[in-house]
Scaffold this active site. Structure first.
Site, mmCIF file in Angstrom:
data_model
loop_
_atom_site.group_PDB
_atom_site.id
_atom_site.type_symbol
_atom_site.label_atom_id
_atom_site.label_comp_id
_atom_site.label_asym_id
_atom_site.label_seq_id
_atom_site.Cartn_x
_atom_site.Cartn_y
_atom_site.Cartn_z
ATOM 1 C CB CYS A 15 6.176 38.184 25.903
ATOM 2 S SG CYS A 15 6.150 36.402 25.786
ATOM 3 C CB CYS B 240 22.779 45.322 16.312
ATOM 4 S SG CYS B 240 21.538 45.950 17.469
ATOM 5 C CB CYS C 179 19.788 43.418 19.901
ATOM 6 S SG CYS C 179 19.210 42.936 18.255
ATOM 7 C CB CYS D 6 16.606 45.891 18.068
ATOM 8 S SG CYS D 6 18.195 46.706 18.296
ATOM 9 C CB CYS E 35 19.543 45.948 13.991
ATOM 10 S SG CYS E 35 18.797 44.704 15.062
#
Length: 166
Positions: free
Chosen positions: A153, A85, A82, A130, A133
């Site tokens: 995607c 984070c 991510c 995510c 976060c």
């Protein structure tokens, strides 16, 4: 009714206006997945940490233009994390070329993603975010390769790539 240039332009304007309503997102209001996530920053901290494009995608559920991410062409061994984070989300061996213009994966690292229902654009889709976060990553569709049949995607600006140590 005759198809004239004026009618064509008026019809195009109407379609553009309707699309604008579907895509409207209030600016200045964080719309990342709601919930109590372990990794938290204030809106000002997110703006300082992320590029404007990544901020729009991760915190306002934006979408980057297709074929603009350098991660489309990333084929090295490693982990996609991510961009907000650094939580590991996808292993490189689950990435495939979907031909859509966005990095695509057929599965994710267990526990890394959460889902919500997205009813924008006059359809229902499954948004993925995510789990650490709450940052918007993209969507999951049922048209991917085996073994899962899924296509995650993902917006390239919502990811960073960490190469596998030699």
């Amino acid at each position: 009714m005759d198809i004239t240039r004026r009618n064509l332009l008026l019809g195009g304007t109407a379609i553009a206006a309707l699309s604008g309503f579907a895509l409207f997102r209030p600016m200045g209001e964080t719309v990342a997945a709601e919930g109590d996530f372990p990794y938290k920053l204030s809106d000002d901290e997110w703006k300082a940490k992320l590029s404007p494009e990544a901020y729009d995608v991760l915190r306002h559920e934006g979408t980057e233009r297709p074929y603009t991410s350098p991660l489309n062409d990333e084929h090295s061994a490693g982990t996609f994390v991510c961009a907000g984070c650094a939580l590991p989300l996808f292993l490189s061996d689950t990435k495939f070329d979907s031909g859509t213009g966005w990095p695509s994966f057929y599965t994710f690292i267990p526990g890394a993603l959460g889902t919500t229902s997205d009813t924008s654009l006059f359809m229902e889709r499954t948004e993925v975010h995510c789990s650490n976060c709450g940052g918007h990553q993209g969507h999951v569709f049922n048209d991917g390769p085996q073994p899962t049949g899924l296509r995650y995607c993902i917006n390239g600006v919502s990811l960073a790539f960490v190469p596998k140590a030699a």
